[in-house]
Scaffold this motif. Structure first.
Motif, PDB file in Angstrom:
ATOM      1  N   ARG A 244       2.549  -8.320  13.941  1.00 29.76           N
ATOM      2  CA  ARG A 244       2.050  -6.936  13.772  1.00 29.76           C
ATOM      3  C   ARG A 244       0.580  -7.034  13.495  1.00 29.76           C
ATOM      4  O   ARG A 244      -0.470  -6.357  13.972  1.00 29.76           O
ATOM      5  CB  ARG A 244       2.840  -6.071  12.856  1.00 29.76           C
ATOM      6  CG  ARG A 244       4.117  -5.643  13.470  1.00 29.76           C
ATOM      7  CD  ARG A 244       4.625  -4.419  13.065  1.00 29.76           C
ATOM      8  NE  ARG A 244       5.154  -4.696  11.446  1.00 29.76           N
ATOM      9  CZ  ARG A 244       4.828  -3.633  10.583  1.00 29.76           C
ATOM     10  NH1 ARG A 244       3.925  -2.703  10.498  1.00 29.76           N
ATOM     11  NH2 ARG A 244       5.544  -3.886   9.443  1.00 29.76           N
TER      12      ARG A 244
ATOM     13  N   ASP B  41      -2.693  -5.532  15.319  1.00 33.27           N
ATOM     14  CA  ASP B  41      -3.331  -4.365  14.746  1.00 33.27           C
ATOM     15  C   ASP B  41      -4.625  -4.792  14.264  1.00 33.27           C
ATOM     16  O   ASP B  41      -5.515  -4.088  14.485  1.00 33.27           O
ATOM     17  CB  ASP B  41      -2.567  -4.063  13.349  1.00 33.27           C
ATOM     18  CG  ASP B  41      -1.236  -3.516  13.568  1.00 33.27           C
ATOM     19  OD1 ASP B  41      -1.055  -3.199  14.584  1.00 33.27           O
ATOM     20  OD2 ASP B  41      -0.575  -3.394  12.400  1.00 33.27           O
TER      21      ASP B  41
ATOM     22  N   VAL C 120       6.276  -1.159  17.507  1.00 24.84           N
ATOM     23  CA  VAL C 120       5.290  -0.317  17.025  1.00 24.84           C
ATOM     24  C   VAL C 120       3.868  -0.812  17.200  1.00 24.84           C
ATOM     25  O   VAL C 120       3.161   0.270  17.630  1.00 24.84           O
ATOM     26  CB  VAL C 120       5.575  -0.096  15.495  1.00 24.84           C
ATOM     27  CG1 VAL C 120       5.350  -1.095  14.576  1.00 24.84           C
ATOM     28  CG2 VAL C 120       4.747   1.296  14.955  1.00 24.84           C
ATOM     29  N   SER C 121       3.374  -1.956  17.347  1.00 24.84           N
ATOM     30  CA  SER C 121       1.943  -2.251  17.313  1.00 24.84           C
ATOM     31  C   SER C 121       1.613  -1.891  18.832  1.00 24.84           C
ATOM     32  O   SER C 121       0.285  -1.814  18.914  1.00 24.84           O
ATOM     33  CB  SER C 121       1.911  -3.635  16.578  1.00 24.84           C
ATOM     34  OG  SER C 121       1.927  -3.568  15.339  1.00 24.84           O
TER      35      SER C 121
ATOM     36  N   LYS D 187       0.791  -1.122   0.183  1.00 24.45           N
ATOM     37  CA  LYS D 187       0.002   0.005  -0.077  1.00 24.45           C
ATOM     38  C   LYS D 187       0.808   1.216   0.132  1.00 24.45           C
ATOM     39  O   LYS D 187       0.486   2.201  -0.546  1.00 24.45           O
ATOM     40  CB  LYS D 187      -1.036  -0.106   1.253  1.00 24.45           C
ATOM     41  CG  LYS D 187      -0.325   0.037   2.592  1.00 24.45           C
ATOM     42  CD  LYS D 187      -1.425  -0.380   3.649  1.00 24.45           C
ATOM     43  CE  LYS D 187      -0.715  -0.162   4.890  1.00 24.45           C
ATOM     44  NZ  LYS D 187       0.310  -0.992   5.283  1.00 24.45           N
TER      45      LYS D 187
ATOM     46  N   TYR E  68       3.312   6.248  13.763  1.00 23.46           N
ATOM     47  CA  TYR E  68       3.503   5.544  14.821  1.00 23.46           C
ATOM     48  C   TYR E  68       4.910   5.094  15.230  1.00 23.46           C
ATOM     49  O   TYR E  68       5.447   4.888  16.161  1.00 23.46           O
ATOM     50  CB  TYR E  68       2.454   4.581  14.552  1.00 23.46           C
ATOM     51  CG  TYR E  68       1.073   4.928  14.730  1.00 23.46           C
ATOM     52  CD1 TYR E  68       0.370   4.995  15.785  1.00 23.46           C
ATOM     53  CD2 TYR E  68       0.355   5.342  13.562  1.00 23.46           C
ATOM     54  CE1 TYR E  68      -0.882   5.554  15.891  1.00 23.46           C
ATOM     55  CE2 TYR E  68      -0.768   5.698  13.443  1.00 23.46           C
ATOM     56  CZ  TYR E  68      -1.716   5.982  14.958  1.00 23.46           C
ATOM     57  OH  TYR E  68      -2.810   6.348  14.721  1.00 23.46           O
ATOM     58  N   ARG E  69       5.503   4.859  13.983  1.00 22.63           N
ATOM     59  CA  ARG E  69       6.916   4.410  14.055  1.00 22.63           C
ATOM     60  C   ARG E  69       7.919   5.294  14.808  1.00 22.63           C
ATOM     61  O   ARG E  69       8.967   5.203  15.410  1.00 22.63           O
ATOM     62  CB  ARG E  69       7.444   3.948  12.538  1.00 22.63           C
ATOM     63  CG  ARG E  69       6.724   2.758  12.024  1.00 22.63           C
ATOM     64  CD  ARG E  69       7.354   2.671  10.682  1.00 22.63           C
ATOM     65  NE  ARG E  69       6.734   1.569  10.028  1.00 22.63           N
ATOM     66  CZ  ARG E  69       7.409   0.332  10.318  1.00 22.63           C
ATOM     67  NH1 ARG E  69       8.669   0.164  10.997  1.00 22.63           N
ATOM     68  NH2 ARG E  69       6.965  -0.563   9.800  1.00 22.63           N
TER      69      ARG E  69
ATOM     70  N   ARG F   6       8.763  -8.455   2.206  1.00 22.38           N
ATOM     71  CA  ARG F   6       9.757  -8.003   3.418  1.00 22.38           C
ATOM     72  C   ARG F   6      11.092  -8.740   3.349  1.00 22.38           C
ATOM     73  O   ARG F   6      11.999  -7.938   3.335  1.00 22.38           O
ATOM     74  CB  ARG F   6       9.143  -8.447   4.803  1.00 22.38           C
ATOM     75  CG  ARG F   6       8.284  -7.208   5.156  1.00 22.38           C
ATOM     76  CD  ARG F   6       8.861  -6.038   5.394  1.00 22.38           C
ATOM     77  NE  ARG F   6       7.870  -4.977   5.941  1.00 22.38           N
ATOM     78  CZ  ARG F   6       7.268  -3.977   5.208  1.00 22.38           C
ATOM     79  NH1 ARG F   6       7.332  -4.112   3.800  1.00 22.38           N
ATOM     80  NH2 ARG F   6       6.447  -3.175   5.946  1.00 22.38           N
TER      81      ARG F   6
ATOM     82  N   SER G  79       0.813   7.070   7.380  1.00 19.36           N
ATOM     83  CA  SER G  79       0.519   7.364   8.800  1.00 19.36           C
ATOM     84  C   SER G  79       1.476   6.382   9.817  1.00 19.36           C
ATOM     85  O   SER G  79       1.688   6.732  10.839  1.00 19.36           O
ATOM     86  CB  SER G  79      -1.001   7.093   9.119  1.00 19.36           C
ATOM     87  OG  SER G  79      -1.223   5.917   8.744  1.00 19.36           O
ATOM     88  N   GLY G  80       1.790   5.183   9.235  1.00 22.64           N
ATOM     89  CA  GLY G  80       2.457   4.144   9.759  1.00 22.64           C
ATOM     90  C   GLY G  80       3.772   5.023  10.271  1.00 22.64           C
ATOM     91  O   GLY G  80       4.381   4.684  11.465  1.00 22.64           O
TER      92      GLY G  80
ATOM     93  N   GLU H 135      -1.861   6.683   3.778  1.00 19.26           N
ATOM     94  CA  GLU H 135      -2.043   5.122   3.930  1.00 19.26           C
ATOM     95  C   GLU H 135      -1.932   4.787   5.351  1.00 19.26           C
ATOM     96  O   GLU H 135      -1.459   5.314   6.058  1.00 19.26           O
ATOM     97  CB  GLU H 135      -1.286   4.189   3.044  1.00 19.26           C
ATOM     98  CG  GLU H 135       0.164   4.894   2.787  1.00 19.26           C
ATOM     99  CD  GLU H 135       1.191   3.938   3.981  1.00 19.26           C
ATOM    100  OE1 GLU H 135       0.594   2.866   4.834  1.00 19.26           O
ATOM    101  OE2 GLU H 135       2.341   4.159   3.842  1.00 19.26           O
ATOM    102  N   GLY H 136      -2.427   3.641   5.653  1.00 18.21           N
ATOM    103  CA  GLY H 136      -2.680   3.261   7.050  1.00 18.21           C
ATOM    104  C   GLY H 136      -3.234   1.938   7.420  1.00 18.21           C
ATOM    105  O   GLY H 136      -3.333   0.995   6.692  1.00 18.21           O
TER     106      GLY H 136
ATOM    107  N   ILE I  72      -7.478   4.608   8.142  1.00 18.60           N
ATOM    108  CA  ILE I  72      -7.627   5.708   7.266  1.00 18.60           C
ATOM    109  C   ILE I  72      -9.036   5.890   6.931  1.00 18.60           C
ATOM    110  O   ILE I  72      -9.681   7.070   6.946  1.00 18.60           O
ATOM    111  CB  ILE I  72      -6.692   6.030   6.315  1.00 18.60           C
ATOM    112  CG1 ILE I  72      -5.031   5.655   6.658  1.00 18.60           C
ATOM    113  CG2 ILE I  72      -6.624   7.523   5.742  1.00 18.60           C
ATOM    114  CD1 ILE I  72      -4.731   6.685   8.075  1.00 18.60           C
TER     115      ILE I  72
ATOM    116  N   ALA J  44       1.180   1.557  19.233  1.00 12.86           N
ATOM    117  CA  ALA J  44      -0.230   1.974  18.145  1.00 12.86           C
ATOM    118  C   ALA J  44      -1.302   1.622  18.780  1.00 12.86           C
ATOM    119  O   ALA J  44      -2.247   1.930  18.483  1.00 12.86           O
ATOM    120  CB  ALA J  44       0.136   1.688  16.615  1.00 12.86           C
TER     121      ALA J  44
END
Ligand code: C5P
Length: 215
Positions: free
Chosen positions: A172, A176, A102-103, A19, A41-42, A160, A37-38, A131-132, A135, A106
């Motif tokens: 994550r 999430d 991060v999760s 995304k 939070y990061r 990844r 937006s991630g 993106e997130g 959103i 968040a």
């Protein structure tokens, strides 16, 4: 709603669904700001770790949040984030310790409230492709331009790994999707695109077609 300066495009999806690449290219095509937006939070997670605060100690995290000054800006039509005077780099925000924590950060409602306010402020000044995870469902529920970019867990893990990034995306995604505050959901009126066997260009093409058809 043909004016690009007022367009709000919401792109959600799980980790490594592609995304971010798609949102960046769509923003470029439309000539409006791309907001990850991630990264917000990061960035705050990086700051929590930098200050030796335990991410699972909510009171201490909130104490730090209160005293933290965020400046959400943009450079070359992409969002940037400065925390207490330091402009965060992509490498800092994508580091393994940040991926791991991060999760948890968040999932804290007060952290989300603070960052959602920053996210909405972007759209007051110009059109955005953001993106997130929430959103379309929470940040901009009224926009008609909602997308959910998905891909199979195997494909996402491979993407990844190909980037050489250590990222526990399954963990994550679990946090999430199951948290109480603004979990990852498919907004009811979103266009869902499964990118598992599509190139980024194909996904971008589909998103742009849909935006043009809807505006
Ligand atoms: O998009 P990215 O993978 O960089 O996001 C990192 C993390 O930030 C997500 O796993 C999620 O915990 C959190 N996030 C969120 N809401 C958003 C964007 C990201 O909770 N809108």
């Amino acid at each position: 709603m043909n004016d690009e300066s007022t367009k709000i495009v919401a792109i959600d999806g799980p980790a490594a669904s592609g995304k971010s690449t798609v949102a960046r290219q769509v923003a470029q095509e439309l000539g409006i700001v791309f907001v990850s937006s991630g990264e917000m939070y990061r960035a705050f997670t990086w700051w929590v770790l930098e200050n030796d605060v335990d991410p699972t100690d909510k009171n201490s995290v909130l104490e730090l949040l209160k005293s933290t000054k965020f400046i959400c800006g943009k450079s070359e039509n992409k969002s940037t984030i400065t925390i207490d005077g330091k402009l965060l780099t992509r490498a800092e925000m994508a580091s393994e310790p940040v991926n791991q924590n991060v999760s948890v950060i968040a999932a804290i409602p007060e952290v989300r409230a603070r960052l959602v306010a920053e996210q909405r402020a972007y759209a007051e000044k110009s059109g955005v492709v953001m993106e997130g995870r929430d959103i379309g469902s929470v940040v901009f529920p009224d926009t008609p331009l909602k997308f959910y970019i998905d891909a199979s867990p195997e494909v996402r893990q491979q993407r990844r790994a190909a980037e050489g990034i250590e990222d526990s995306i399954a963990n994550r995604d679990k946090i999430d999707s199951n948290r109480k505050a603004s979990p990852l959901v498919i907004p009811e009126d979103a266009v869902v695109v499964d990118s598992s066997y599509m190139t980024a260009e194909e996904v971008v093409g589909e998103v742009l077609r849909e935006i043009r058809a809807r505006t």
